[in-house]
Write an enzyme that holds these catalytic residues in place. Structure first.
Site, PDB file in Angstrom:
ATOM      1  N   LYS A  99       0.829  -1.202   0.000  1.00 35.22           N
ATOM      2  CA  LYS A  99       0.000   0.000   0.000  1.00 35.22           C
ATOM      3  C   LYS A  99       0.864   1.253   0.000  1.00 35.22           C
ATOM      4  CE  LYS A  99      -4.019  -2.024   2.349  1.00 35.22           C
ATOM      5  NZ  LYS A  99      -3.538  -3.406   2.403  1.00 35.22           N
ATOM      6  N   HIS A 123     -13.728  -3.010   9.645  1.00 34.16           N
ATOM      7  CA  HIS A 123     -13.056  -2.753   8.370  1.00 34.16           C
ATOM      8  C   HIS A 123     -13.158  -3.927   7.410  1.00 34.16           C
ATOM      9  CE1 HIS A 123     -11.536   0.796  10.332  1.00 34.16           C
ATOM     10  NE2 HIS A 123     -11.001   0.057  11.267  1.00 34.16           N
ATOM     11  N   ARG A 135      -5.904  -8.681  -7.588  1.00 34.12           N
ATOM     12  CA  ARG A 135      -6.550  -9.993  -7.615  1.00 34.12           C
ATOM     13  C   ARG A 135      -8.034  -9.797  -7.887  1.00 34.12           C
ATOM     14  NH1 ARG A 135      -9.121  -9.571  -2.659  1.00 34.12           N
ATOM     15  NH2 ARG A 135      -7.982  -8.450  -1.047  1.00 34.12           N
ATOM     16  N   GLU A 155      -2.863   6.554   8.257  1.00 36.39           N
ATOM     17  CA  GLU A 155      -3.595   7.537   7.462  1.00 36.39           C
ATOM     18  C   GLU A 155      -4.592   8.286   8.325  1.00 36.39           C
ATOM     19  OE1 GLU A 155      -3.840   5.490   3.051  1.00 36.39           O
ATOM     20  OE2 GLU A 155      -5.527   5.281   4.420  1.00 36.39           O
TER      21      GLU A 155
END
Length: 689
Positions: free
Chosen positions: A116, A235, A292, A200
């Site tokens: 990421k 999440h 994917r 973040e």
């Protein structure tokens, strides 16, 4: 096209790939752990190869064993599914070195987007807007804490190498950052073999919108519209739909172009998903790219009429994409619900056990169920506890929502705790029904999703009683129909068998020589116990509930071997299902399941699970952290230890203020379900222990 492929995964995605491969005339090879020796994907495959013990790190995550299985079986290609090694660039490179086609993007694309942090750096150089955060390589805990303070709370800690909600925590208070960071790193290491994280800014009331992209080896790249995956818990996605409600054609095109440019930047080939965090005003930030196929790909298939797995196979075989961008058509609306073996009432704890009864809704053009299990299969603690994906389609969102409500009402699962009733409440919330979506929807709708349990209505108790009364008669009738003798000698032999269906000793109809017989049943729900008396009245029953006549006229019911119950209660005709599992009776009525227990009048014992001074494991797992020592004084809610099960961590907290007396397990120990983890001396209301 390939002649034989190996599917390097398990569960519903392995079954999904095998189904498409079979339709194309491709032979399939399954790999499996010892725990999956009789799994559905193994039963579906043309060949199967054992690759190791139950833990994924000793089987499904061991690349060399999978490659050896491909070599031995003669498979030309490997489909990685999603999860496990699907986004592992080293595995993709190993396939290439072995001369085996990896059905996915090139290793260089996985490397660029698999991290990421690296992906965000790439997008930043490309001018794609990013969520404020820290995506660097320095993983010093002190630096990460300082970066979190710079970004401003609340922040989100995320595993750099993974997805699916694993290794991810929202942190609102700086005092909680260190513990959350440690937990994320442990979870990321266990799930992905990489403990690196990024930090973040947590966007308040964000929507999670992703774009399905597809590239081929001929330079073409397209997007197949968007999916809204905002409804999440911990999440992890719970409901997904396509297209995203409220999406304008202009914004769809803008996000689609951005996603295609991101894919082109890394030379992407195959199926991928570019994920964005979107504000309520429609502005969006790049979040990550999953290299994917996604769990939620069926909603895209439903609105496009395409088979994305077939596209994967054709592209991997060197064919060009079947359609150009201008040929893509969006039709109708699709919604997907993830059916899990978990207990929503206990913080969504995973549930394990055998699927004693599994009846999905009837499938057809508008309803689809993707699953990796069947009735009789076992949900183990080793893997993700997904039972199935339920997908529905409608001409518009309202019709799709109606079909989802009906499909959930028809879904019946017995043997493990499950989230079907929770999903039914979720799709009925004003927020979801009205498309007022964001990732905090479940928390915002807590009162509706977890209402105080009302006592079961009278008719539910009576239906359970009628099922007990009708069940033996129904089974007897079936046996007689199946074995009806053709001669008098056969009839005499049947009657002579006292244990057979024709024996009067097998009857349970309360018949008496000198009057009406009476049956008494006691049923319990939680702390409530009610007694039903039943008196035979011809082929019906006169029922009394806690001594009161209910209903005032005779009742009757017909029950089949599958638990389906058609009953007449007074003037009401009801259709329900009552399924037995030990002493429990699962009553499915009006789209909801209520569990009653048959009370044994001779049983005088108490609840062996109830012990005030101990804490028991809510599910089988492994102890990964212990926060206390014997003799420590703790406050109510203080973390005591952490269990890892099904690739997720679960913190065991102090139920009250008190003292830890004895610890029975240490870090690394495996814990069975219900095991006593520690002894805990709680203080009473006055502070005394």
């Amino acid at each position: 096209m390939f002649k034989k492929i190996l599917v390097a995964n398990r569960g519903e995605i392995a079954c999904r790939v095998m189904r498409t491969a079979r339709s194309l005339g491709i032979a399939t090879v399954a790999v499996h752990s010892e725990a999956d020796a009789n799994a559905r994907h193994v039963r579906m495959a043309d060949e199967a190869v054992l690759i190791g013990p139950a833990p994924a790190r000793e089987s499904y995550l061991v690349a060399e064993r999978i490659l050896e299985a491909a070599r031995r079986s003669g498979a030309e290609a490997i489909h990685p599914g999603y999860g496990f090694l699907s986004e592992n660039e080293e595995f993709a490179e190993a396939c290439e070195r072995a001369g085996i086609v990896f059905i996915g993007p090139p290793a260089s694309a996985i490397r660029a987007m698999g991290s990421k942090s690296a992906a965000k750096a790439l997008m930043e150089r490309a001018g794609v807007p990013l969520t404020p955060g820290y995506h660097g390589e320095d993983q010093d805990p002190g630096l990460l804490a300082r970066e979190a303070a710079r970004i401003g709370y609340p922040v989100l800690i995320k595993a750099s190498a993974g997805g699916g909600g694993k290794g991810m925590r929202r942190v609102d208070d700086p005092a909680d950052f260190a513990a959350a960071l440690q937990s994320c790193k442990r979870e990321a290491l266990g799930a992905f073999g990489d403990e690196r994280v990024l930090v973040e800014k947590y966007v308040l009331r964000p929507r999670h919108i992703e774009i399905q992209v597809f590239g081929d080896t001929h330079g073409q790249c397209v997007y197949l519209f968007e999916r809204d995956c905002s409804v999440q818990r911990r999440h992890q996605k719970v409901l997904e739909e396509a297209p995203a409600p409220g999406m304008t054609a202009e914004r769809r095109a803008a996000m689609g172009r951005a996603a295609v440019e991101a894919a082109r930047a890394v030379g992407y080939v195959g199926a991928g998903t570019v994920e964005f965090i979107a504000h309520q005003d429609g502005s969006f930030y790049f979040m990550e790219m999953n290299t994917r196929l996604q769990v939620e790909h069926p909603v895209t298939e439903m609105i496009t009429g395409l088979d994305l797995v077939e596209w994967q196979l054709r592209v991997a075989a060197g064919e060009a994409l079947p359609l150009r961008q201008e040929q893509m058509e969006l039709r109708g609306h699709a919604i997907e619900a993830r059916v899990y073996a978990e207990d929503p009432e206990r913080g969504f704890l995973p549930s394990t056990g055998r699927l004693l009864h599994l009846q999905p809704p009837e499938q057809g053009e508008h309803v689809r169920v993707d699953t990796g299990v069947e009735q009789g299969d076992e949900i183990t603690p080793h893997y993700d506890p997904m039972i199935a994906k339920l997908i529905v389609w409608g001409a518009d969102r309202a019709q799709a929502l109606g079909r989802m409500r009906r499909a959930l009402a028809e879904y019946r699962v017995v043997g493990v705790s499950n989230n079907v009733d929770f999903l039914a409440r979720l799709v009925d919330t004003p927020s979801f029904a009205g498309a007022d979506l964001d990732t905090g929807l479940i928390e915002r709708e807590q009162a509706r999703l977890f209402p105080e349990q009302a006592p079961p209505p009278d008719e539910l108790w009576l239906l359970a009683a009628l099922a007990e009364l009708a069940g033996p008669a129904a089974r007897r009738g079936t046996a007689q129909a199946d074995a009806r003798p053709s001669t008098s000698a056969g009839a005499a032999a049947q009657q002579a068998d006292a244990s057979g269906a024709g024996s009067p000793w097998a009857a349970a109809d309360a018949w008496r020589l000198n009057g009406r017989g009476m049956r008494r049943l006691a049923l319990r729900h939680g702390e409530q116990t009610r007694e039903i008396t039943a008196q035979a009245d011809g082929d019906a029953w006169l029922l009394r509930l806690d001594g009161s006549a209910a209903p005032p006229v005779p009742s009757r019911a017909e029950s089949d071997a599958g638990g389906e119950l058609r009953a007449r209660l007074g003037e009401r005709h009801l259709h329900a299902a009552v399924l037995a599992a030990g002493e429990r009776r699962h009553v499915f009525l009006d789209g909801r399941c209520t569990v009653l227990s048959v009370v044994d009048p001779l049983h005088a014992g108490g609840d062996a699970q109830h012990q005030e001074h101990s804490l028991r494991a809510p599910m089988p797992g492994k102890v990964v952290a212990v926060s206390v020592r014997a003799g420590d004084e703790v406050e109510k809610g203080a973390p005591l230890l952490v269990l890892e099960a099904m690739k997720m961590e679960h913190t065991i907290s102090a139920p009250r203020k008190g003292v830890v007396a004895v610890l029975h397990y240490a870090v690394g120990d495996q814990v069975p379900d219900g095991a006593e983890l520690l002894e805990f001396d709680a203080e009473d209301e006055t502070g005394a222990q």
